[in-house]
Design a protein around this motif. Structure first.
Motif, mmCIF file in Angstrom:
data_model
loop_
_atom_site.group_PDB
_atom_site.id
_atom_site.type_symbol
_atom_site.label_atom_id
_atom_site.label_comp_id
_atom_site.label_asym_id
_atom_site.label_seq_id
_atom_site.Cartn_x
_atom_site.Cartn_y
_atom_site.Cartn_z
ATOM 1 N N LEU A 35 20.996 -5.571 71.429
ATOM 2 C CA LEU A 35 20.968 -7.020 71.186
ATOM 3 C C LEU A 35 21.796 -7.370 69.953
ATOM 4 C CD1 LEU A 35 17.246 -7.776 71.997
ATOM 5 C CD2 LEU A 35 19.204 -8.914 73.034
ATOM 6 N N ALA A 36 21.675 -6.546 68.920
ATOM 7 C CA ALA A 36 22.421 -6.793 67.686
ATOM 8 C C ALA A 36 23.925 -6.677 67.928
ATOM 9 C CB ALA A 36 21.988 -5.822 66.593
ATOM 10 N N ASP A 37 24.292 -5.780 68.814
ATOM 11 C CA ASP A 37 25.714 -5.574 69.103
ATOM 12 C C ASP A 37 26.240 -6.546 70.154
ATOM 13 O OD1 ASP A 37 25.678 -3.535 67.321
ATOM 14 O OD2 ASP A 37 25.589 -1.936 68.807
ATOM 15 N N GLY A 38 25.337 -7.314 70.762
ATOM 16 C CA GLY A 38 25.760 -8.272 71.768
ATOM 17 C C GLY A 38 26.019 -7.655 73.123
ATOM 18 N N LYS A 39 25.521 -6.437 73.326
ATOM 19 C CA LYS A 39 25.740 -5.785 74.617
ATOM 20 C C LYS A 39 24.736 -6.264 75.661
ATOM 21 C CE LYS A 39 27.723 -1.663 72.572
ATOM 22 N NZ LYS A 39 27.378 -0.371 71.942
ATOM 23 N N THR A 40 23.613 -6.766 75.181
ATOM 24 C CA THR A 40 22.614 -7.331 76.067
ATOM 25 C C THR A 40 22.571 -8.832 75.796
ATOM 26 O OG1 THR A 40 21.370 -5.338 75.579
ATOM 27 C CG2 THR A 40 20.253 -7.015 76.885
ATOM 28 N N GLU A 41 22.070 -9.597 76.733
ATOM 29 C CA GLU A 41 21.962 -11.029 76.454
ATOM 30 C C GLU A 41 20.531 -11.528 76.520
ATOM 31 O OE1 GLU A 41 25.277 -10.765 78.311
ATOM 32 O OE2 GLU A 41 25.983 -10.777 76.256
ATOM 33 N N SER A 42 19.586 -10.606 76.317
ATOM 34 C CA SER A 42 18.179 -10.979 76.374
ATOM 35 C C SER A 42 17.886 -11.604 77.729
ATOM 36 C CB SER A 42 17.844 -11.928 75.227
ATOM 37 O OG SER A 42 16.470 -12.020 75.052
ATOM 38 N N VAL A 43 17.672 -12.896 77.797
ATOM 39 C CA VAL A 43 17.409 -13.514 79.087
ATOM 40 C C VAL A 43 18.162 -14.824 79.212
ATOM 41 C CG1 VAL A 43 15.470 -13.432 80.686
ATOM 42 C CG2 VAL A 43 15.058 -13.115 78.246
ATOM 43 N N THR A 44 19.095 -15.011 78.328
ATOM 44 C CA THR A 44 19.712 -16.323 78.201
ATOM 45 C C THR A 44 20.432 -16.765 79.475
ATOM 46 O OG1 THR A 44 20.152 -15.681 75.945
ATOM 47 C CG2 THR A 44 21.075 -17.766 76.700
ATOM 48 N N ASP A 82 20.568 -14.640 68.546
ATOM 49 C CA ASP A 82 19.911 -13.394 68.956
ATOM 50 C C ASP A 82 20.417 -12.219 68.134
ATOM 51 O OD1 ASP A 82 18.754 -14.924 70.897
ATOM 52 O OD2 ASP A 82 19.188 -13.531 72.536
ATOM 53 N N GLN A 83 21.729 -12.135 68.009
ATOM 54 C CA GLN A 83 22.317 -11.022 67.277
ATOM 55 C C GLN A 83 21.928 -11.055 65.806
ATOM 56 O OE1 GLN A 83 26.400 -12.015 68.683
ATOM 57 N NE2 GLN A 83 26.537 -9.864 69.225
ATOM 58 N N ARG A 84 21.879 -12.249 65.243
ATOM 59 C CA ARG A 84 21.520 -12.349 63.821
ATOM 60 C C ARG A 84 20.112 -11.828 63.593
ATOM 61 N NH1 ARG A 84 23.665 -18.491 62.428
ATOM 62 N NH2 ARG A 84 25.247 -18.439 64.066
ATOM 63 N N ILE A 85 19.189 -12.263 64.437
ATOM 64 C CA ILE A 85 17.798 -11.834 64.256
ATOM 65 C C ILE A 85 17.684 -10.330 64.472
ATOM 66 C CG2 ILE A 85 15.451 -12.047 65.162
ATOM 67 C CD1 ILE A 85 16.209 -14.550 63.806
ATOM 68 N N ALA A 86 18.298 -9.835 65.519
ATOM 69 C CA ALA A 86 18.225 -8.398 65.802
ATOM 70 C C ALA A 86 18.801 -7.592 64.638
ATOM 71 C CB ALA A 86 18.974 -8.086 67.100
ATOM 72 N N ARG A 106 13.643 0.124 70.093
ATOM 73 C CA ARG A 106 14.726 0.086 69.109
ATOM 74 C C ARG A 106 16.095 0.055 69.774
ATOM 75 N NH1 ARG A 106 15.677 1.273 63.626
ATOM 76 N NH2 ARG A 106 13.440 1.011 63.416
ATOM 77 N N GLN A 107 16.253 0.826 70.834
ATOM 78 C CA GLN A 107 17.549 0.883 71.495
ATOM 79 C C GLN A 107 17.978 -0.499 71.986
ATOM 80 O OE1 GLN A 107 19.536 3.378 71.211
ATOM 81 N NE2 GLN A 107 21.096 2.117 72.209
ATOM 82 N N SER A 108 17.034 -1.200 72.600
ATOM 83 C CA SER A 108 17.341 -2.548 73.074
ATOM 84 C C SER A 108 17.697 -3.472 71.923
ATOM 85 C CB SER A 108 16.144 -3.138 73.827
ATOM 86 O OG SER A 108 15.907 -2.415 74.998
#
Lengths: 255, 255
Positions: free
Chosen positions: B242-251, B167-171, B236-238
């Motif tokens: 996601l790129a910073d790993g602060k969110t986990e999408s829905v995993t 996720d982070q790589r793609i973001a 963009r904020q999300s």
DNA sequence: CGTCACCTTGAGTATTGTCAACTCGGGTGG
DNA sequence: CCACCCGAGTTGACAATACTCAAGGTGACG
């Protein structure tokens, strides 16, 4: 008694001039005339040995010089905003580092360099180097080639980390290191690793436990002899095959 | 009707001289005088548009020139002995490529460059560039900086591939791409990806299915709007989180 | 309108990471 | 000189992220 004599070789380098430095063939001056080496020599500064853990430059400090290792070993790393480190490279005697900071956005170092053991370095003030490069085309060319090599080295790591199994990464890493030792006329099979398992793991995108397990397993199948940071390549051919993914060590028991 | 108008912008570049090229601020000449730009202009060759899939240079062929993209997009890759590819970079208008081949062991290209869509490039014969660099210090300096930037870019990818989740790589990848589009005065939120899912996957050390799934998931949570290779950054904020790993999408649904 | 990339989606698995406990060795101080 | 301590390394059990294999779907182009 297992302190290998290569340490002596490394420490034997105490010259204060490029022209009689044992690293001459590995380091900067490749096709330079004696007189030209002298010009280079004039801008190079040499410091007292740095102890293990000493920081040579730190991310964010103003960029002003490149460095070459005279003895010992250096690791460089980037810090992420979150505070984690990414180890970007290990540098052995004769190798140049700091190249990533040359065009850095605001003239700051973009990474941190730290001594992995007692280390001496040569300091190459970049402004002077750039000026001298204009006078000595072969020096400028060499600098270009070094930067290009750094790009290729990084791409090689990208390739390892992105597309190879943990076994392959370790095997490749050791073979690359072995080749670099050989180039320095050190034993190519009897390696002393200056970096920790954790550093290796970080650099190769693995967990340190994985590195540890693989070292153990490589030892069990007779490819390596491992004693802490002393590693003997006992079966180079197998190691090459492991790096290429032609062997699977002992992993797959199923299927 | 969803062919975005940025294509028109890219295609509008038909100039045959550096001094009136729209990419001027992005490309080689940064602080060059008009007369100096003219000197550079004289060594630059320009070709007819290359069709999608055209090879600009191939690993193993003699190295003689660097390239910049005028319009379209380029990917570069290394081939492993086993025949697999490792995508080492994507290049957009104004960006220079071939830098990794400058100091290559035997004067050969160390990678292959291929057009991802109809593409025009400027050819910079390296010998001439090196010679000119001696006359124009700011040109030489710029070249150094470009190589250094390439090193940093590669280290950034190392970091992504080694230490970040898919996720982070793609973001991160999308944000980097977005910034590069913006720099070219193209929409920073309305991206057209010139490369396939498979290319992205390869570059980021993922399976192409993983890339596909993540695009879908990012769309489901409202971060992106995806339609094939057209990607809109809807939040963009999300995406940054996601790129910073602060969110986990829905995993993680457990724990 | 068919073909061929390219892309999507699903099911199952395995490589590798995480958490945790334990060992080893070197250095330091009592 | 010995004991302790601490960092580094090893080993084990378990979980999960991402891969592989496989089967459709979609869109572009002839």
């Amino acid at each position: 008694m297992d302190i290998p004599r290569r340490h002596i070789a490394l420490r034997a380098i105490h010259q204060t001039h490029c022209d009689d430095c044992a690293l001459n063939p590995v380091c900067l001056p490749p096709a330079l005339e004696a007189s030209e080496v002298h010009l280079l020599d004039e801008i190079v500064a040499r410091n007292r040995p740095l102890p293990r853990g000493a920081v040579l430059f730190h991310e964010g400090l103003p960029f002003n010089a490149l460095f070459t290792v005279r003895s010992g070993a250096i690791k460089t790393y980037n810090s992420t905003p979150a505070g984690e480190e990414q180890v970007t490279g290990f540098y052995l005697p004769g190798e140049i580092f700091g190249l990533d900071s040359i065009g850095s956005p605001n003239g700051k170092y973009g990474s941190t360099a730290i001594a992995l053991e007692t280390t001496t370095v040569c300091v190459l003030p970049f402004d002077a180097l750039e000026t001298l490069g204009r006078k000595l085309p072969s020096l400028q060319r060499h600098l270009n080639q070094l930067m290009s090599s750094e790009i290729r080295a990084d791409q090689h790591i990208m390739q390892l980390v992105g597309r190879r199994t943990a076994d392959q990464r370790i095997a490749s890493f050791l073979l690359t290191l072995s080749a670099r030792y050989k180039r320095r006329h050190l034993s190519e099979n009897d390696l002393h690793l200056p970096m920790s398992r954790s550093d290796i793991a970080n650099h190769l995108g693995l967990a340190l436990e994985t590195v540890s397990r693989i070292f153990t397993r490589f030892q069990q199948v007779g490819v390596l002899q491992v004693s802490g940071r002393d590693v003997v390549i006992a079966n180079r051919q197998s190691l090459i095959e492991l790096a290429d993914g032609k062997t699977e060590s002992v992993t797959c028991n199923s299927k």
